[in-house]
Write a protein that holds these residues in place. Sequence first.
Motif, PDB file in Angstrom:
ATOM      1  N   PHE A 124      82.471   6.169   2.796  1.00 18.47           N
ATOM      2  CA  PHE A 124      81.578   7.003   2.866  1.00 18.47           C
ATOM      3  C   PHE A 124      81.012   7.666   1.678  1.00 18.47           C
ATOM      4  O   PHE A 124      82.039   7.958   0.749  1.00 18.47           O
ATOM      5  CB  PHE A 124      82.022   8.103   3.949  1.00 18.47           C
ATOM      6  CG  PHE A 124      82.651   7.805   5.197  1.00 18.47           C
ATOM      7  CD1 PHE A 124      81.880   7.151   6.056  1.00 18.47           C
ATOM      8  CD2 PHE A 124      83.999   8.193   5.615  1.00 18.47           C
ATOM      9  CE1 PHE A 124      82.125   6.730   7.427  1.00 18.47           C
ATOM     10  CE2 PHE A 124      84.243   7.728   6.842  1.00 18.47           C
ATOM     11  CZ  PHE A 124      83.484   6.940   7.673  1.00 18.47           C
ATOM     12  N   ARG A 125      80.012   8.079   1.244  1.00 19.14           N
ATOM     13  CA  ARG A 125      79.601   8.815  -0.006  1.00 19.14           C
ATOM     14  C   ARG A 125      78.977  10.155   0.578  1.00 19.14           C
ATOM     15  O   ARG A 125      77.809  10.290   1.240  1.00 19.14           O
ATOM     16  CB  ARG A 125      78.586   8.006  -0.525  1.00 19.14           C
ATOM     17  CG  ARG A 125      78.925   6.579  -1.171  1.00 19.14           C
ATOM     18  CD  ARG A 125      78.143   6.071  -2.099  1.00 19.14           C
ATOM     19  NE  ARG A 125      76.570   6.276  -1.763  1.00 19.14           N
ATOM     20  CZ  ARG A 125      76.032   5.242  -1.332  1.00 19.14           C
ATOM     21  NH1 ARG A 125      76.542   4.136  -0.868  1.00 19.14           N
ATOM     22  NH2 ARG A 125      74.770   5.373  -0.914  1.00 19.14           N
ATOM     23  N   LEU A 126      79.938  11.091   0.406  1.00 17.79           N
ATOM     24  CA  LEU A 126      79.838  12.476   0.768  1.00 17.79           C
ATOM     25  C   LEU A 126      79.502  13.424  -0.435  1.00 17.79           C
ATOM     26  O   LEU A 126      80.154  13.189  -1.273  1.00 17.79           O
ATOM     27  CB  LEU A 126      80.788  12.924   1.723  1.00 17.79           C
ATOM     28  CG  LEU A 126      80.996  12.272   3.123  1.00 17.79           C
ATOM     29  CD1 LEU A 126      82.273  12.720   3.898  1.00 17.79           C
ATOM     30  CD2 LEU A 126      79.676  12.045   4.110  1.00 17.79           C
ATOM     31  N   LEU A 184      78.962  13.826   8.747  1.00 20.95           N
ATOM     32  CA  LEU A 184      78.660  12.719   7.939  1.00 20.95           C
ATOM     33  C   LEU A 184      77.165  12.696   7.561  1.00 20.95           C
ATOM     34  O   LEU A 184      76.749  12.409   6.241  1.00 20.95           O
ATOM     35  CB  LEU A 184      79.107  11.676   8.214  1.00 20.95           C
ATOM     36  CG  LEU A 184      80.777  11.560   8.479  1.00 20.95           C
ATOM     37  CD1 LEU A 184      81.174  10.197   9.337  1.00 20.95           C
ATOM     38  CD2 LEU A 184      81.433  11.750   7.483  1.00 20.95           C
ATOM     39  N   LYS A 185      76.221  12.758   8.421  1.00 26.74           N
ATOM     40  CA  LYS A 185      74.853  12.977   8.490  1.00 26.74           C
ATOM     41  C   LYS A 185      74.306  14.060   7.488  1.00 26.74           C
ATOM     42  O   LYS A 185      73.612  13.698   6.602  1.00 26.74           O
ATOM     43  CB  LYS A 185      74.112  12.736   9.921  1.00 26.74           C
ATOM     44  CG  LYS A 185      72.772  12.828   9.711  1.00 26.74           C
ATOM     45  CD  LYS A 185      72.067  13.014  11.014  1.00 26.74           C
ATOM     46  CE  LYS A 185      70.542  12.948  11.053  1.00 26.74           C
ATOM     47  NZ  LYS A 185      69.775  13.213  12.320  1.00 26.74           N
ATOM     48  N   HIS A 187      75.890  15.771   5.432  1.00 23.08           N
ATOM     49  CA  HIS A 187      76.339  15.841   3.745  1.00 23.08           C
ATOM     50  C   HIS A 187      76.542  14.499   3.066  1.00 23.08           C
ATOM     51  O   HIS A 187      77.398  14.300   2.353  1.00 23.08           O
ATOM     52  CB  HIS A 187      77.828  16.433   3.899  1.00 23.08           C
ATOM     53  CG  HIS A 187      77.795  17.762   4.260  1.00 23.08           C
ATOM     54  ND1 HIS A 187      77.436  18.982   3.593  1.00 23.08           N
ATOM     55  CD2 HIS A 187      78.279  18.533   5.524  1.00 23.08           C
ATOM     56  CE1 HIS A 187      77.736  20.219   4.009  1.00 23.08           C
ATOM     57  NE2 HIS A 187      78.001  19.743   5.258  1.00 23.08           N
ATOM     58  N   TRP A 188      75.726  13.301   3.778  1.00 23.04           N
ATOM     59  CA  TRP A 188      75.712  12.172   2.889  1.00 23.04           C
ATOM     60  C   TRP A 188      75.143  12.340   1.604  1.00 23.04           C
ATOM     61  O   TRP A 188      74.003  12.937   1.408  1.00 23.04           O
ATOM     62  CB  TRP A 188      74.778  11.295   3.916  1.00 23.04           C
ATOM     63  CG  TRP A 188      75.107   9.815   3.425  1.00 23.04           C
ATOM     64  CD1 TRP A 188      74.259   9.027   2.668  1.00 23.04           C
ATOM     65  CD2 TRP A 188      76.340   8.801   3.777  1.00 23.04           C
ATOM     66  NE1 TRP A 188      74.881   7.931   2.346  1.00 23.04           N
ATOM     67  CE2 TRP A 188      75.983   7.819   2.853  1.00 23.04           C
ATOM     68  CE3 TRP A 188      77.537   8.949   4.227  1.00 23.04           C
ATOM     69  CZ2 TRP A 188      76.665   6.652   3.051  1.00 23.04           C
ATOM     70  CZ3 TRP A 188      78.209   8.011   4.488  1.00 23.04           C
ATOM     71  CH2 TRP A 188      78.176   6.877   3.931  1.00 23.04           C
ATOM     72  N   ASP A 189      75.773  11.686   0.647  1.00 20.81           N
ATOM     73  CA  ASP A 189      75.108  11.730  -0.632  1.00 20.81           C
ATOM     74  C   ASP A 189      74.375  10.747  -1.198  1.00 20.81           C
ATOM     75  O   ASP A 189      74.887   9.594  -1.627  1.00 20.81           O
ATOM     76  CB  ASP A 189      76.383  12.057  -1.604  1.00 20.81           C
ATOM     77  CG  ASP A 189      76.009  12.433  -3.140  1.00 20.81           C
ATOM     78  OD1 ASP A 189      74.688  12.833  -3.385  1.00 20.81           O
ATOM     79  OD2 ASP A 189      76.738  12.268  -3.936  1.00 20.81           O
ATOM     80  N   ASN A 193      71.474   6.885   4.097  1.00 23.74           N
ATOM     81  CA  ASN A 193      72.171   7.428   5.216  1.00 23.74           C
ATOM     82  C   ASN A 193      72.585   6.467   6.351  1.00 23.74           C
ATOM     83  O   ASN A 193      71.443   6.475   7.195  1.00 23.74           O
ATOM     84  CB  ASN A 193      71.984   8.797   5.591  1.00 23.74           C
ATOM     85  CG  ASN A 193      73.037   9.676   6.089  1.00 23.74           C
ATOM     86  OD1 ASN A 193      73.696   9.040   6.916  1.00 23.74           O
ATOM     87  ND2 ASN A 193      72.831  10.912   6.206  1.00 23.74           N
TER      88      ASN A 193
END
Length: 199
Positions: A124-126, A184-185, A187-189, A193
């Motif tokens: 995950f990339r948050l 997750l959606k 705060h996805w960085d 996404n």
Amino acid sequence: MSDGASAERGGLRKLYATALELGPLLLFFVANGKWGIFIGTGVFIVATAIALPLYRVLERRWPVMPLVGGFFVLVFGGLTIWLQDETFIKLKPTIVNCLFGVILGGGLLLLRRPLLKPIFGSAFRLTDEGWYKLTVRWALFFFVLAAINEVMWRNFPTDTWIASKMFLSFPLTLLFAFFQVPLLKRHWDGDDNPFVGKE
């Protein structure tokens, strides 16, 4: 390889990983019903010892949380068989879940770091805010799982306690993970996404 094929392979890997986590519990449940808690615990230990290397091959890494859980299965399962005292294997989920909760919570309070990030950062990339919120939620949920285990093993027969691992705690964990998708959606960085449209 096409994006569709990659997604399909990723989905299959997750399915296999879930089966490897649930498999030892299922064998524990069946063996306990046929031969009792001590033989069931032995089956649980062997199944866990087999599942972890398979998980390593599948994911191409050692999974931190299943690895820690597996270590405690070996230790507390071994004590259960050696001392012929089922209390040890029943306490294992409480201790492991409290340990995870304390580590994640302590990381936030003492180190000011969301310790889920180094564990799941490759998946995950948050944003920093996203990692913080996700870590808080999982820390609290681990304490909930510990409380459920305490209620079940102290107030119900062994068969019911084992069944609760499969039919209560495990499904609750999957459901809880699913309900983190909106976070997750949100705060996805990045622009890629993968959770868009999955709420």
